[in-house]
Design a protein around this motif. Sequence first.
Motif, PDB file in Angstrom:
ATOM      1  N   ARG A 105       8.321 -14.923  11.332  1.00 43.88           N
ATOM      2  CA  ARG A 105       6.981 -15.015  10.744  1.00 43.88           C
ATOM      3  C   ARG A 105       6.332 -13.648  10.595  1.00 43.88           C
ATOM      4  NH1 ARG A 105       4.299 -20.513  13.195  1.00 43.88           N
ATOM      5  NH2 ARG A 105       5.533 -21.904  11.879  1.00 43.88           N
ATOM      6  N   SER A 106       6.518 -12.785  11.576  1.00 41.19           N
ATOM      7  CA  SER A 106       5.915 -11.456  11.464  1.00 41.19           C
ATOM      8  C   SER A 106       6.606 -10.626  10.386  1.00 41.19           C
ATOM      9  CB  SER A 106       5.940 -10.736  12.800  1.00 41.19           C
ATOM     10  OG  SER A 106       7.254 -10.410  13.157  1.00 41.19           O
ATOM     11  N   SER A 107       7.869 -10.908  10.129  1.00 43.69           N
ATOM     12  CA  SER A 107       8.564 -10.174   9.074  1.00 43.69           C
ATOM     13  C   SER A 107       8.005 -10.511   7.695  1.00 43.69           C
ATOM     14  CB  SER A 107      10.066 -10.461   9.119  1.00 43.69           C
ATOM     15  OG  SER A 107      10.329 -11.791   8.740  1.00 43.69           O
ATOM     16  N   SER A 108       7.429 -11.697   7.542  1.00 48.07           N
ATOM     17  CA  SER A 108       6.822 -12.034   6.248  1.00 48.07           C
ATOM     18  C   SER A 108       5.573 -11.185   6.003  1.00 48.07           C
ATOM     19  CB  SER A 108       6.489 -13.526   6.178  1.00 48.07           C
ATOM     20  OG  SER A 108       5.542 -13.872   7.153  1.00 48.07           O
ATOM     21  N   LYS A 109       4.857 -10.841   7.090  1.00 51.52           N
ATOM     22  CA  LYS A 109       3.714  -9.928   6.937  1.00 51.52           C
ATOM     23  C   LYS A 109       4.190  -8.557   6.495  1.00 51.52           C
ATOM     24  CE  LYS A 109       1.111 -12.229  10.549  1.00 51.52           C
ATOM     25  NZ  LYS A 109       0.614 -12.140  11.921  1.00 51.52           N
ATOM     26  N   TRP A 110       5.309  -8.118   7.058  1.00 52.73           N
ATOM     27  CA  TRP A 110       5.862  -6.810   6.700  1.00 52.73           C
ATOM     28  C   TRP A 110       6.324  -6.791   5.250  1.00 52.73           C
ATOM     29  CZ3 TRP A 110       5.263  -2.342   8.904  1.00 52.73           C
ATOM     30  CH2 TRP A 110       4.918  -2.289  10.247  1.00 52.73           C
ATOM     31  N   VAL A 111       6.894  -7.896   4.795  1.00 51.71           N
ATOM     32  CA  VAL A 111       7.346  -7.968   3.397  1.00 51.71           C
ATOM     33  C   VAL A 111       6.169  -7.775   2.454  1.00 51.71           C
ATOM     34  CG1 VAL A 111       8.208  -9.562   1.633  1.00 51.71           C
ATOM     35  CG2 VAL A 111       9.417  -9.322   3.785  1.00 51.71           C
ATOM     36  N   LEU A 112       5.079  -8.485   2.716  1.00 50.73           N
ATOM     37  CA  LEU A 112       3.904  -8.352   1.855  1.00 50.73           C
ATOM     38  C   LEU A 112       3.311  -6.951   1.938  1.00 50.73           C
ATOM     39  CD1 LEU A 112       2.123 -11.773   2.386  1.00 50.73           C
ATOM     40  CD2 LEU A 112       3.375 -10.981   0.386  1.00 50.73           C
ATOM     41  N   ALA A 113       3.216  -6.408   3.144  1.00 52.83           N
ATOM     42  CA  ALA A 113       2.621  -5.082   3.311  1.00 52.83           C
ATOM     43  C   ALA A 113       3.465  -3.997   2.644  1.00 52.83           C
ATOM     44  CB  ALA A 113       2.438  -4.777   4.796  1.00 52.83           C
ATOM     45  N   VAL A 114       4.772  -4.033   2.855  1.00 51.22           N
ATOM     46  CA  VAL A 114       5.645  -2.995   2.303  1.00 51.22           C
ATOM     47  C   VAL A 114       5.727  -3.097   0.783  1.00 51.22           C
ATOM     48  CG1 VAL A 114       8.054  -2.213   2.211  1.00 51.22           C
ATOM     49  CG2 VAL A 114       6.982  -2.674   4.402  1.00 51.22           C
ATOM     50  N   SER A 115       5.877  -4.313   0.261  1.00 51.69           N
ATOM     51  CA  SER A 115       6.007  -4.450  -1.188  1.00 51.69           C
ATOM     52  C   SER A 115       4.712  -4.069  -1.900  1.00 51.69           C
ATOM     53  CB  SER A 115       6.437  -5.870  -1.568  1.00 51.69           C
ATOM     54  OG  SER A 115       5.441  -6.802  -1.229  1.00 51.69           O
ATOM     55  N   LEU A 116       3.576  -4.439  -1.336  1.00 51.73           N
ATOM     56  CA  LEU A 116       2.312  -4.062  -1.969  1.00 51.73           C
ATOM     57  C   LEU A 116       2.040  -2.568  -1.848  1.00 51.73           C
ATOM     58  CD1 LEU A 116       0.021  -7.074  -1.040  1.00 51.73           C
ATOM     59  CD2 LEU A 116       0.945  -6.480  -3.274  1.00 51.73           C
ATOM     60  N   SER A 117       2.371  -1.970  -0.688  1.00 47.18           N
ATOM     61  CA  SER A 117       2.136  -0.520  -0.570  1.00 47.18           C
ATOM     62  C   SER A 117       3.055   0.276  -1.482  1.00 47.18           C
ATOM     63  CB  SER A 117       2.327   0.011   0.830  1.00 47.18           C
ATOM     64  OG  SER A 117       2.513  -0.895   1.773  1.00 47.18           O
ATOM     65  N   LEU A 118       4.302  -0.133  -1.608  1.00 47.84           N
ATOM     66  CA  LEU A 118       5.202   0.561  -2.524  1.00 47.84           C
ATOM     67  C   LEU A 118       4.757   0.381  -3.975  1.00 47.84           C
ATOM     68  CD1 LEU A 118       8.730  -0.153  -0.999  1.00 47.84           C
ATOM     69  CD2 LEU A 118       7.514   2.027  -1.094  1.00 47.84           C
ATOM     70  N   THR A 119       4.224  -0.792  -4.295  1.00 53.39           N
ATOM     71  CA  THR A 119       3.711  -1.022  -5.651  1.00 53.39           C
ATOM     72  C   THR A 119       2.527  -0.110  -5.932  1.00 53.39           C
ATOM     73  OG1 THR A 119       4.424  -3.323  -5.555  1.00 53.39           O
ATOM     74  CG2 THR A 119       2.815  -2.761  -7.234  1.00 53.39           C
ATOM     75  N   VAL A 120       1.646   0.033  -4.956  1.00 60.50           N
ATOM     76  CA  VAL A 120       0.492   0.923  -5.139  1.00 60.50           C
ATOM     77  C   VAL A 120       0.958   2.361  -5.293  1.00 60.50           C
ATOM     78  CG1 VAL A 120      -1.535   1.877  -3.981  1.00 60.50           C
ATOM     79  CG2 VAL A 120      -1.182  -0.582  -4.031  1.00 60.50           C
ATOM     80  N   LEU A 121       1.878   2.805  -4.438  1.00 62.51           N
ATOM     81  CA  LEU A 121       2.385   4.180  -4.519  1.00 62.51           C
ATOM     82  C   LEU A 121       3.046   4.474  -5.858  1.00 62.51           C
ATOM     83  CD1 LEU A 121       3.847   4.769  -0.954  1.00 62.51           C
ATOM     84  CD2 LEU A 121       1.843   5.843  -1.969  1.00 62.51           C
ATOM     85  N   LEU A 122       3.917   3.573  -6.294  1.00 59.13           N
ATOM     86  CA  LEU A 122       4.598   3.795  -7.564  1.00 59.13           C
ATOM     87  C   LEU A 122       3.651   3.580  -8.737  1.00 59.13           C
ATOM     88  CD1 LEU A 122       8.052   2.182  -6.791  1.00 59.13           C
ATOM     89  CD2 LEU A 122       7.492   4.605  -6.998  1.00 59.13           C
ATOM     90  N   GLY A 123       2.636   2.716  -8.566  1.00 60.16           N
ATOM     91  CA  GLY A 123       1.648   2.518  -9.612  1.00 60.16           C
ATOM     92  C   GLY A 123       0.799   3.752  -9.832  1.00 60.16           C
ATOM     93  N   VAL A 124       0.495   4.446  -8.762  1.00 56.73           N
ATOM     94  CA  VAL A 124      -0.260   5.708  -8.885  1.00 56.73           C
ATOM     95  C   VAL A 124       0.583   6.727  -9.643  1.00 56.73           C
ATOM     96  CG1 VAL A 124      -1.132   7.668  -7.544  1.00 56.73           C
ATOM     97  CG2 VAL A 124      -1.736   5.341  -6.892  1.00 56.73           C
ATOM     98  N   LYS A 125       1.869   6.748  -9.341  1.00 58.74           N
ATOM     99  CA  LYS A 125       2.774   7.665 -10.057  1.00 58.74           C
ATOM    100  C   LYS A 125       2.911   7.268 -11.523  1.00 58.74           C
ATOM    101  CE  LYS A 125       6.843  10.283  -9.338  1.00 58.74           C
ATOM    102  NZ  LYS A 125       6.339  11.617  -9.257  1.00 58.74           N
ATOM    103  N   LEU A 126       2.883   5.960 -11.806  1.00 60.10           N
ATOM    104  CA  LEU A 126       2.990   5.473 -13.186  1.00 60.10           C
ATOM    105  C   LEU A 126       1.772   5.838 -14.008  1.00 60.10           C
ATOM    106  CD1 LEU A 126       4.520   3.634 -15.266  1.00 60.10           C
ATOM    107  CD2 LEU A 126       3.157   1.761 -14.353  1.00 60.10           C
ATOM    108  N   TRP A 127       0.584   5.732 -13.432  1.00 61.93           N
ATOM    109  CA  TRP A 127      -0.649   6.019 -14.190  1.00 61.93           C
ATOM    110  C   TRP A 127      -0.850   7.510 -14.268  1.00 61.93           C
ATOM    111  CZ3 TRP A 127      -3.305   2.511 -16.938  1.00 61.93           C
ATOM    112  CH2 TRP A 127      -3.024   1.175 -16.690  1.00 61.93           C
TER     113      TRP A 127
END
Length: 127
Positions: A105-127
């Motif tokens: 169950r705690s790994s599901s929190k990590w999945v959401l946190a890591v995927s969203l943070s990587l999306t934000v990081l790469l999104g900043v690079k994209l814009w």
Amino acid sequence: MNKIIKRRPKHLALHKIQFPLPSYVSILHRVSGAVLFFSLPLLLLLFDQSLRSIETYTNLTEYLAHPLLKLVLLGLMWAFLHHFCAGLRYLAIDLHLLPTLALARSSSKWVLAVSLSLTVLLGVKLW
């Protein structure tokens, strides 16, 4: 004979059910996989146009500079990153690297946190 009368619901109110977080990760994993599958022809077309010639590459970069297309690319980026992170989670569960329910169950929190943070990081690079 005593008959026990069971009162079962006539319909299931899905909007009233409280799903645990791993179920949302599972649903998003399936949705992101479907999004990636159906966007594959578009991604292959973009890849083909980027490699065809320098003219098609410059045209493609001009098209992809549009904010709406950047938003679509950001959504596809999130779909890939979430699908990848959730896939690693399911692989770890299948290999018994997360043996307890609490770890799974705690790994599901990590999945959401890591995927969203990587999306934000790469999104900043994209814009």
